[in-house]
Each structure stands twice: as structure tokens, then as C-alpha cells.
Design an enzyme around this catalytic site. Structure first.
Site, mmCIF file in Angstrom:
data_model
loop_
_atom_site.group_PDB
_atom_site.id
_atom_site.type_symbol
_atom_site.label_atom_id
_atom_site.label_comp_id
_atom_site.label_asym_id
_atom_site.label_seq_id
_atom_site.Cartn_x
_atom_site.Cartn_y
_atom_site.Cartn_z
ATOM 1 N N ALA A 1 -11.310 -58.416 38.684
ATOM 2 C CA ALA A 1 -11.682 -59.771 38.279
ATOM 3 C C ALA A 1 -12.235 -60.440 39.540
ATOM 4 C CB ALA A 1 -10.466 -60.525 37.768
ATOM 5 N N GLY B 1 -16.968 -49.745 40.666
ATOM 6 C CA GLY B 1 -17.071 -48.718 39.632
ATOM 7 C C GLY B 1 -17.579 -49.290 38.328
ATOM 8 N N ALA B 2 -16.916 -50.345 37.861
ATOM 9 C CA ALA B 2 -17.297 -50.947 36.578
ATOM 10 C C ALA B 2 -18.709 -51.527 36.651
ATOM 11 C CB ALA B 2 -16.291 -52.033 36.207
ATOM 12 N N ASN B 3 -19.049 -52.133 37.782
ATOM 13 C CA ASN B 3 -20.410 -52.676 37.922
ATOM 14 C C ASN B 3 -21.455 -51.570 37.787
ATOM 15 O OD1 ASN B 3 -19.242 -55.141 38.516
ATOM 16 N ND2 ASN B 3 -19.611 -55.034 40.721
ATOM 17 N N ASN C 1 -25.115 -48.481 53.008
ATOM 18 C CA ASN C 1 -26.023 -49.396 53.690
ATOM 19 C C ASN C 1 -25.883 -49.149 55.200
ATOM 20 O OD1 ASN C 1 -23.773 -50.865 54.637
ATOM 21 N ND2 ASN C 1 -23.856 -52.291 52.909
ATOM 22 N N ASP D 1 -27.720 -64.635 44.697
ATOM 23 C CA ASP D 1 -26.387 -64.026 44.792
ATOM 24 C C ASP D 1 -26.556 -62.505 44.851
ATOM 25 O OD1 ASP D 1 -23.800 -63.108 44.497
ATOM 26 O OD2 ASP D 1 -23.311 -64.333 42.748
ATOM 27 N N ASP E 1 -24.518 -52.071 43.555
ATOM 28 C CA ASP E 1 -23.978 -51.380 42.377
ATOM 29 C C ASP E 1 -25.056 -51.260 41.295
ATOM 30 O OD1 ASP E 1 -21.524 -51.399 43.677
ATOM 31 O OD2 ASP E 1 -20.940 -53.307 42.762
ATOM 32 N N ARG F 1 -29.905 -63.669 40.029
ATOM 33 C CA ARG F 1 -28.910 -64.227 39.087
ATOM 34 C C ARG F 1 -27.532 -64.218 39.733
ATOM 35 N NH1 ARG F 1 -30.637 -59.987 34.306
ATOM 36 N NH2 ARG F 1 -32.686 -60.870 33.885
ATOM 37 N N SER G 1 -25.219 -59.759 36.195
ATOM 38 C CA SER G 1 -26.593 -59.946 36.681
ATOM 39 C C SER G 1 -27.439 -58.681 36.547
ATOM 40 C CB SER G 1 -26.579 -60.415 38.141
ATOM 41 O OG SER G 1 -26.136 -59.372 38.989
HETATM 42 O O1 RIB Z 1 -20.052 -54.588 45.007
HETATM 43 C C1 RIB Z 1 -19.587 -55.819 44.534
HETATM 44 C C2 RIB Z 1 -18.171 -55.690 44.071
HETATM 45 O O2 RIB Z 1 -17.337 -55.413 45.185
HETATM 46 C C3 RIB Z 1 -17.576 -56.934 43.456
HETATM 47 O O3 RIB Z 1 -17.803 -57.002 42.081
HETATM 48 C C4 RIB Z 1 -16.122 -56.877 43.851
HETATM 49 O O4 RIB Z 1 -15.251 -56.757 42.770
HETATM 50 C C5 RIB Z 1 -16.000 -55.708 44.816
HETATM 51 O O5 RIB Z 1 -15.524 -54.574 44.190
#
Ligand code: RIB
Length: 298
Positions: free
Chosen positions: A10, A39-41, A181, A237, A243, A276, A282
């Protein structure tokens, strides 16, 4: 299939014109609570970019567990996520400044429990030709074992070594692509520039994609060496841009895009995402990436 093993958080984001000094209290301009976790991103970005994606991870049995899973479900990502009792969902505290840059602190929570169950699941599911994506936000032992299994079976392993830790070095040799990076290369190897790249190859890297943000992308590996500039956009942002890049890259590779085209597709997705707010919210849809590519050049 694109399998993503990793974290889900979160993200609590505060926006301010500048970062505060040590000991300073600063009045910010906005707040956003949204799903994050590298991971989720990456899973959401891959799915939105057109790849068939499954996310494997853990959340806690708290309010945030349900909240963060909604985004993955809405995006159409298949889920193999355990809700651990007595644990809280991973948390990220994020400050974004007026240039869109960020500072992030994460607390692992349930992400820290990803372990043997997930290793076993992946061993019985990932096969040759699949794509397996990992990052540095879960136990490095789990990353190493699952990457070794996937790599030796002939899957394409995409490894984002963020956040960096010494133990991640052992995962590099089981990775088809490593996507650090410049700061991560320096922390991982102790070197920057060409020496840093050479050091990654001495750790067993096959293909290195250096994500340089607004300076573009550098590639070193089996297809030679080249640099691609970045698309010019106004950044608000940058959270999750790396990700989004990885997710879109995986989707393109899953469709057998030639390497350069896959990287340009990923750069376009990342460029859209920085215009975004938020992390995976985003990440653009496939149609948005295609429209961007039709209307933009370097
Ligand atoms: O790469 C960005 C992410 O890094 C964010 O969403 C935050 O949760 C961290 O895991």
C-alpha cells in the site's frame, strides 16, 4: 505466460514542492493512497501492455490486503496470492517533489513471508518459453531458487535488482535480462560506468539494460551495445516508472518483438506513466502505448 513473483504494497504518497530537510516539518500539497510494490506494479504494467500475466505474492489480513488486490483484479492479472493471518500488508511511504522525483521507504510486512510455497508453485508451473519477472523486495533466497529453476527450464528471466542488497548478486547469473538503474549498478558492484557493467558480466549477467530515466536506456549483451534516448515528456511523478518499463518490456518480449522495438515500447509506456500520479495506476494500456508511439519520436 508472464509470471511475476514479488512484492505488493500500500503506497502512501505525499506530494510537496521539495523534499524536507532533516528535522524540518514541511506542508505538502496532496496525498494519494494507492497500490504499489515493485512486483505488483510490474504485473499490472505487463497485463495492461498486452501480456497474459500471473502475480505470485502475499498480503496481510488487514484492510490494505483487500485494497491492494483490487487493482490487480481490475487489471485482469491472474492471482496466486496468500493472505497471511496476523501479518500486515507491505507498506511504502513515498514523498514526491515538484520535479516528480521520489524518496521511498518500504516495510516488507507479508512480502517477507514469500517462501517455499511460492518456490514449489513456480517449480511446477514455469516452463520453457515463459517469462519470469522478479525484483529485490522479497527474500533473496527465494529469488535465487526460483530464478535458477526458471532459467534452467528455458524461461526468460527478467530481474530488476531494486532495492539493492548484497545477496542479490547471486541471482544475476540466472537472469536473461538484468535491468538496474545507474545508482543500483554502483551499489551492487562498487563501480559506475563501463566498469560497473563489466562487473555485472563477471557476476554472470547475459544482457544488461540500464534504465537512465530521462537520459534513456543503454543495452549491453548478446546483441551488442546500444543507447536509446528517452521520449521527452513533462514528469509529475516518477514512482513506478521503472516497473512500468519492465512490465511493458516483458509484454513485448512475450510477443517476440525484436529487442530494440521491445525497449522502445517499454520506454513509451514509462514516458506515459511519469505524466500521471501514482504507481501502477499510471501504467498505460496497450492502445495508449501504441497511440503514443504513433505520435512521438525521440
Ligand atoms: O517502484 C515503485 C514502488 O517501490 C512503489 O510502488 C513502492 O511500493 C515500492 O515498492
Amino acid at each position: 505466460m508472464i509470471y511475476v513473483l514479488g512484492s505488493i504494497n500500500a503506497d502512501m504518497v505525499v506530494y510537496s514542492d521539495r523534499f524536507p530537510e532533516v528535522g524540518e516539518t514541511l506542508v505538502g500539497s496532496d496525498f494519494l493512497l494507492n497500490q504499489g510494490g515493485k512486483g505488483a506494479n510490474q504485473a499490472i504494467a505487463a497485463q495492461k501492455a498486452g501480456g497474459g500475466t500471473e502475480f505470485i505474492g502475499r498480503v496481510g489480513d488487514d484492510y490494505f490486503g483487500e485494497f491492494v488486490l483490487k487493482n490487480l483484479k481490475d487489471a485482469g492479472v491472474s492471482l496466486r496470492v496468500k493472505r497471511d493471518k496476523g501479518t500486515f500488508t507491505g507498506i511504502a511511504l513515498i514523498n514526491v517533489n515538484g520535479k516528480g522525483e521520489n524518496k521511498i521507504i518500504i516495510i516488507h510486512g507479508a512480502n517477507g513471508n514469500v517462501g517455499d510455497e511460492e518456490i514449489n508453485y513456480l517449480e511446477s508451473h514455469v516452463k520453457s518459453g515463459d517469462i519470469f519477472m522478479i525484483q529485490g523486495e522479497i527474500d533473496p533466497r527465494v529469488l535465487e531458487k526460483s530464478a535458477k529453476n526458471a532459467f534452467e527450464k528455458g524461461a526468460i528471466v527478467i530481474f530488476d535488482p531494486a532495492p539493492v542488497s548484497e545477496e542479490l548478486k547471486s541471482v544475476i547469473k540466472y537472469s536473461t535480462f538484468v535491468t538496474p538503474n545507474e545508482v543500483e549498478i554502483r551499489s551492487l558492484t562498487g563501480f559506475s560506468g563501463k566498469e560497473g557493467i563489466e562487473s555485472l558480466f563477471s557476476l554472470g549477467a547475459k544482457n544488461v539494460i540500464v534504465k537512465k530515466g530521462e537520459k534513456g536506456v543503454c543495452y549491453y549483451g548478446e546483441k551488442g551495445e546500444f543507447v536509446l534516448p528517452a521520449f521527452k515528456v513533462k514528469s509529475v511523478d516518477t514512482t513506478g516508472a521503472g516497473d512500468t518499463f519492465n512490465g511493458a518490456f516483458a509484454a513485448a518480449i512475450s510477443e517476440n518483438f525484436p529487442l530494440k522495438e521491445a525497449l522502445i515500447f517499454a520506454e513509451a509506456a514509462a514516458a506515459i506513466s511519469v505524466t500521471r500520479n501514482g504507481a501502477s495506476i499510471s501504467a498505460p494500456k496497450r492502445s495508449e502505448i501504441e497511440a503514443f508511439l504513433n505520435s512521438h519520436s525521440f
